[in-house]
Design a protein around this motif. Structure first.
Motif, PDB file in Angstrom:
ATOM      1  N   PHE A 106      -9.607  -0.085   2.663  1.00  0.00           N
ATOM      2  CA  PHE A 106      -9.364  -1.324   4.112  1.00  0.00           C
ATOM      3  C   PHE A 106      -8.677  -0.271   4.961  1.00  0.00           C
ATOM      4  CE2 PHE A 106     -10.919  -4.928   1.307  1.00  0.00           C
ATOM      5  CZ  PHE A 106     -11.734  -4.872   2.183  1.00  0.00           C
ATOM      6  N   THR A 107      -9.611  -0.565   6.565  1.00  0.00           N
ATOM      7  CA  THR A 107      -8.361   0.496   8.002  1.00  0.00           C
ATOM      8  C   THR A 107      -7.297  -0.101   7.944  1.00  0.00           C
ATOM      9  OG1 THR A 107      -9.766  -0.571   8.902  1.00  0.00           O
ATOM     10  CG2 THR A 107     -11.067   2.153   8.158  1.00  0.00           C
ATOM     11  N   VAL A 108      -6.981  -1.392   7.818  1.00  0.00           N
ATOM     12  CA  VAL A 108      -5.703  -2.611   8.340  1.00  0.00           C
ATOM     13  C   VAL A 108      -4.793  -2.289   7.233  1.00  0.00           C
ATOM     14  CG1 VAL A 108      -6.768  -3.419   9.807  1.00  0.00           C
ATOM     15  CG2 VAL A 108      -7.181  -4.402   7.365  1.00  0.00           C
ATOM     16  N   LYS A 109      -5.459  -1.942   5.853  1.00  0.00           N
ATOM     17  CA  LYS A 109      -4.056  -2.005   4.377  1.00  0.00           C
ATOM     18  C   LYS A 109      -3.658  -0.934   3.901  1.00  0.00           C
ATOM     19  CE  LYS A 109      -4.775  -4.556   0.480  1.00  0.00           C
ATOM     20  NZ  LYS A 109      -5.419  -4.749  -0.753  1.00  0.00           N
ATOM     21  N   GLU A 110      -2.593  -1.169   3.379  1.00  0.00           N
ATOM     22  CA  GLU A 110      -1.802   0.240   2.889  1.00  0.00           C
ATOM     23  C   GLU A 110      -1.878  -0.035   1.225  1.00  0.00           C
ATOM     24  OE1 GLU A 110       0.651   2.464   3.520  1.00  0.00           O
ATOM     25  OE2 GLU A 110      -0.272   2.064   5.883  1.00  0.00           O
ATOM     26  N   TYR A 111      -2.357   2.060   1.045  1.00  0.00           N
ATOM     27  CA  TYR A 111      -2.552   1.723  -0.753  1.00  0.00           C
ATOM     28  C   TYR A 111      -1.817   2.722  -1.879  1.00  0.00           C
ATOM     29  CZ  TYR A 111      -6.324  -0.313   0.484  1.00  0.00           C
ATOM     30  OH  TYR A 111      -7.863  -1.694   1.093  1.00  0.00           O
ATOM     31  N   PRO A 112      -1.511   3.066  -3.150  1.00  0.00           N
ATOM     32  CA  PRO A 112      -0.276   3.707  -3.336  1.00  0.00           C
ATOM     33  C   PRO A 112      -0.709   5.074  -2.951  1.00  0.00           C
ATOM     34  CG  PRO A 112      -1.305   1.802  -4.333  1.00  0.00           C
ATOM     35  CD  PRO A 112      -2.052   1.892  -3.367  1.00  0.00           C
ATOM     36  N   ASP A 113       0.331   5.999  -2.651  1.00  0.00           N
ATOM     37  CA  ASP A 113       0.101   7.205  -1.791  1.00  0.00           C
ATOM     38  C   ASP A 113      -0.947   8.163  -3.146  1.00  0.00           C
ATOM     39  OD1 ASP A 113       1.468   6.724   0.078  1.00  0.00           O
ATOM     40  OD2 ASP A 113       3.123   8.459  -1.080  1.00  0.00           O
ATOM     41  N   GLU A 114      -0.690   7.573  -4.023  1.00  0.00           N
ATOM     42  CA  GLU A 114      -0.624   8.222  -5.791  1.00  0.00           C
ATOM     43  C   GLU A 114      -2.628   8.303  -5.823  1.00  0.00           C
ATOM     44  OE1 GLU A 114       1.425   5.858  -5.880  1.00  0.00           O
ATOM     45  OE2 GLU A 114       3.094   7.523  -5.387  1.00  0.00           O
ATOM     46  N   ASP A 115      -3.077   7.111  -5.178  1.00  0.00           N
ATOM     47  CA  ASP A 115      -4.219   6.737  -5.581  1.00  0.00           C
ATOM     48  C   ASP A 115      -5.459   7.892  -4.822  1.00  0.00           C
ATOM     49  OD1 ASP A 115      -3.751   4.448  -6.900  1.00  0.00           O
ATOM     50  OD2 ASP A 115      -4.938   2.936  -5.361  1.00  0.00           O
ATOM     51  N   LEU A 116      -5.030   8.184  -3.294  1.00  0.00           N
ATOM     52  CA  LEU A 116      -5.364   9.361  -2.429  1.00  0.00           C
ATOM     53  C   LEU A 116      -5.040  10.285  -2.943  1.00  0.00           C
ATOM     54  CD1 LEU A 116      -6.843   9.680   0.336  1.00  0.00           C
ATOM     55  CD2 LEU A 116      -4.181  10.024   1.127  1.00  0.00           C
ATOM     56  N   ILE A 117      -4.240  10.258  -3.708  1.00  0.00           N
ATOM     57  CA  ILE A 117      -4.084  12.360  -4.410  1.00  0.00           C
ATOM     58  C   ILE A 117      -5.205  12.221  -5.877  1.00  0.00           C
ATOM     59  CG2 ILE A 117      -1.853  13.668  -5.497  1.00  0.00           C
ATOM     60  CD1 ILE A 117      -1.573  13.081  -1.748  1.00  0.00           C
ATOM     61  N   SER A 118      -4.660  11.203  -6.561  1.00  0.00           N
ATOM     62  CA  SER A 118      -6.046  11.712  -7.545  1.00  0.00           C
ATOM     63  C   SER A 118      -7.565  11.659  -7.223  1.00  0.00           C
ATOM     64  CB  SER A 118      -5.468  10.312  -8.308  1.00  0.00           C
ATOM     65  OG  SER A 118      -6.546   9.624  -8.562  1.00  0.00           O
ATOM     66  N   ARG A 145       5.071   2.905  13.151  1.00  0.00           N
ATOM     67  CA  ARG A 145       6.181   2.631  12.370  1.00  0.00           C
ATOM     68  C   ARG A 145       6.941   1.290  12.601  1.00  0.00           C
ATOM     69  NH1 ARG A 145       8.921   7.053  12.656  1.00  0.00           N
ATOM     70  NH2 ARG A 145       8.259   8.636  11.426  1.00  0.00           N
ATOM     71  N   THR A 146       7.251   1.214  14.022  1.00  0.00           N
ATOM     72  CA  THR A 146       7.671   0.030  14.559  1.00  0.00           C
ATOM     73  C   THR A 146       6.546  -1.403  14.320  1.00  0.00           C
ATOM     74  OG1 THR A 146       8.822   1.845  16.014  1.00  0.00           O
ATOM     75  CG2 THR A 146       9.739  -1.010  16.694  1.00  0.00           C
ATOM     76  N   ARG A 147       5.638  -1.148  14.764  1.00  0.00           N
ATOM     77  CA  ARG A 147       5.007  -2.013  15.103  1.00  0.00           C
ATOM     78  C   ARG A 147       4.276  -2.022  13.551  1.00  0.00           C
ATOM     79  NH1 ARG A 147      -0.090  -0.015  19.204  1.00  0.00           N
ATOM     80  NH2 ARG A 147       1.335  -0.622  21.545  1.00  0.00           N
ATOM     81  N   ASN A 148       4.408  -1.389  12.609  1.00  0.00           N
ATOM     82  CA  ASN A 148       3.788  -2.081  10.882  1.00  0.00           C
ATOM     83  C   ASN A 148       5.343  -1.052   9.878  1.00  0.00           C
ATOM     84  OD1 ASN A 148       2.705  -2.067   8.545  1.00  0.00           O
ATOM     85  ND2 ASN A 148       0.953  -1.707   9.385  1.00  0.00           N
ATOM     86  N   PRO A 149       6.333  -2.061   9.390  1.00  0.00           N
ATOM     87  CA  PRO A 149       7.054  -1.444   8.775  1.00  0.00           C
ATOM     88  C   PRO A 149       6.810  -1.258   7.319  1.00  0.00           C
ATOM     89  CG  PRO A 149       7.980  -3.471   9.640  1.00  0.00           C
ATOM     90  CD  PRO A 149       6.393  -3.124  10.054  1.00  0.00           C
ATOM     91  N   ASP A 150       5.154  -1.198   7.163  1.00  0.00           N
ATOM     92  CA  ASP A 150       4.905  -0.896   6.426  1.00  0.00           C
ATOM     93  C   ASP A 150       4.648   0.282   5.353  1.00  0.00           C
ATOM     94  OD1 ASP A 150       5.377  -3.178   4.455  1.00  0.00           O
ATOM     95  OD2 ASP A 150       3.224  -3.972   5.062  1.00  0.00           O
ATOM     96  N   THR A 151       3.997   1.328   6.900  1.00  0.00           N
ATOM     97  CA  THR A 151       3.516   2.340   7.123  1.00  0.00           C
ATOM     98  C   THR A 151       4.815   2.868   7.151  1.00  0.00           C
ATOM     99  OG1 THR A 151       3.609   2.944   9.712  1.00  0.00           O
ATOM    100  CG2 THR A 151       1.861   1.956   7.483  1.00  0.00           C
ATOM    101  N   SER A 152       5.151   4.336   6.666  1.00  0.00           N
ATOM    102  CA  SER A 152       5.890   5.491   7.109  1.00  0.00           C
ATOM    103  C   SER A 152       5.003   7.161   7.458  1.00  0.00           C
ATOM    104  CB  SER A 152       6.394   5.451   5.628  1.00  0.00           C
ATOM    105  OG  SER A 152       5.770   6.319   4.564  1.00  0.00           O
ATOM    106  N   PRO A 153       4.693   7.394   8.486  1.00  0.00           N
ATOM    107  CA  PRO A 153       3.880   8.631   9.371  1.00  0.00           C
ATOM    108  C   PRO A 153       4.681   9.579   9.260  1.00  0.00           C
ATOM    109  CG  PRO A 153       3.517   6.655  10.590  1.00  0.00           C
ATOM    110  CD  PRO A 153       5.244   5.972   9.474  1.00  0.00           C
ATOM    111  N   PRO A 154       5.000  10.654   8.727  1.00  0.00           N
ATOM    112  CA  PRO A 154       6.168  11.570   9.166  1.00  0.00           C
ATOM    113  C   PRO A 154       6.426  11.850   9.989  1.00  0.00           C
ATOM    114  CG  PRO A 154       3.161  12.815   9.341  1.00  0.00           C
ATOM    115  CD  PRO A 154       3.269  10.813   8.787  1.00  0.00           C
TER     116      PRO A 154
END
Ligand code: HEM
Length: 185
Positions: free
Chosen positions: A38-50, A109-118
């Motif tokens: 879903f475009t509104v959720k966070e998933y583990p980085d490793e899932d995308l890399i894998s 980052r401010t609106r959604n503290p679960d995200t960590s854009p570079p």
């Protein structure tokens, strides 16, 4: 990593590499026969890399080449998806990128503290030249490089890039010198 990166990776696989079947084979190779991102959720980085590693193996395309090409595919779609973040209709590629780090990513980052854009810092060297510094624990400068090219595509501008420092080659961060060679009117 934000679901939007997964969503467009699925679209990339389906458009460029053989439709839904390729995506389904990829999910199976990744150990999960059915999965919706879903475009509104966070998933583990490793899932995308894998998923990317599996795709590179399955299609026999070097990993860096695939990730860079995906970044180029992704950027225009992200810009359309998040068009409300483009605050000035007069921005072109360099002006947009000069506003990513302190502007767009900071707001995200401010609106959604679960995200960590570079962290992306820029220095304007001239009207057509920008130095961009990227720092992220994800160390995805190859994705970033593709995204920069994709920003150029979005604005119909030809960009010349050179990476003058890279964390994968002993640098403390990744630094890109970007030159705008042509602008669309
Ligand atoms: C409207 C424009 C943009 C929005 C709304 C946006 C938003 C985001 C979001 C939500 C993430 C995921 C963060 C996470 O899940 O922790 C992200 C990651 C990322 N963004 Fe942006 N972004 C934009 C434009 C750009 C541009 C123009 C660039 C580069 C020139 C860029 C480079 C990146 C990179 C490389 C990542 C991958 C994550 C990492 O390396 O740590 N973004 N962005």
């Amino acid at each position: 990593m934000h679901g939007v990166f997964f969503h467009f990776f699925k679209e990339y696989m389906e458009e460029r590499y053989g439709g839904k079947e390729t995506w389904e084979s990829l999910l199976i190779a990744n150990g999960c026969a059915y999965k919706v991102y879903f475009t509104v959720k966070e998933y583990p980085d490793e899932d995308l890399i894998s998923l990317m590693v599996q795709a590179s193996n399955l299609l026999d395309i070097p990993f860096a080449e695939m990730v860079g090409d995906y970044g180029r595919f992704l950027a225009p779609r992200m810009l359309r998806f998040y068009s409300t973040y483009i605050k000035d209709p007069n921005w072109k590629s360099l002006e947009l990128m000069a506003n990513v780090g302190q502007g767009i990513h900071h707001t995200i980052r401010t609106r959604n503290p679960d995200t960590s854009p570079p962290e992306i810092m820029t220095e304007r060297l001239s009207q057509h030249q920008l130095r961009l510094r990227y720092s992220s624990p994800r160390r995805l400068c190859v994705l970033l490089e593709g995204m920069i090219r994709g920003v150029g595509d979005y604005y119909g501008e030809e960009l010349h890039l050179s990476e003058t420092e890279c964390v994968h080659h002993g640098g403390g961060e990744c630094v890109f010198e970007i030159e705008r060679l042509s602008t669309a009117n």
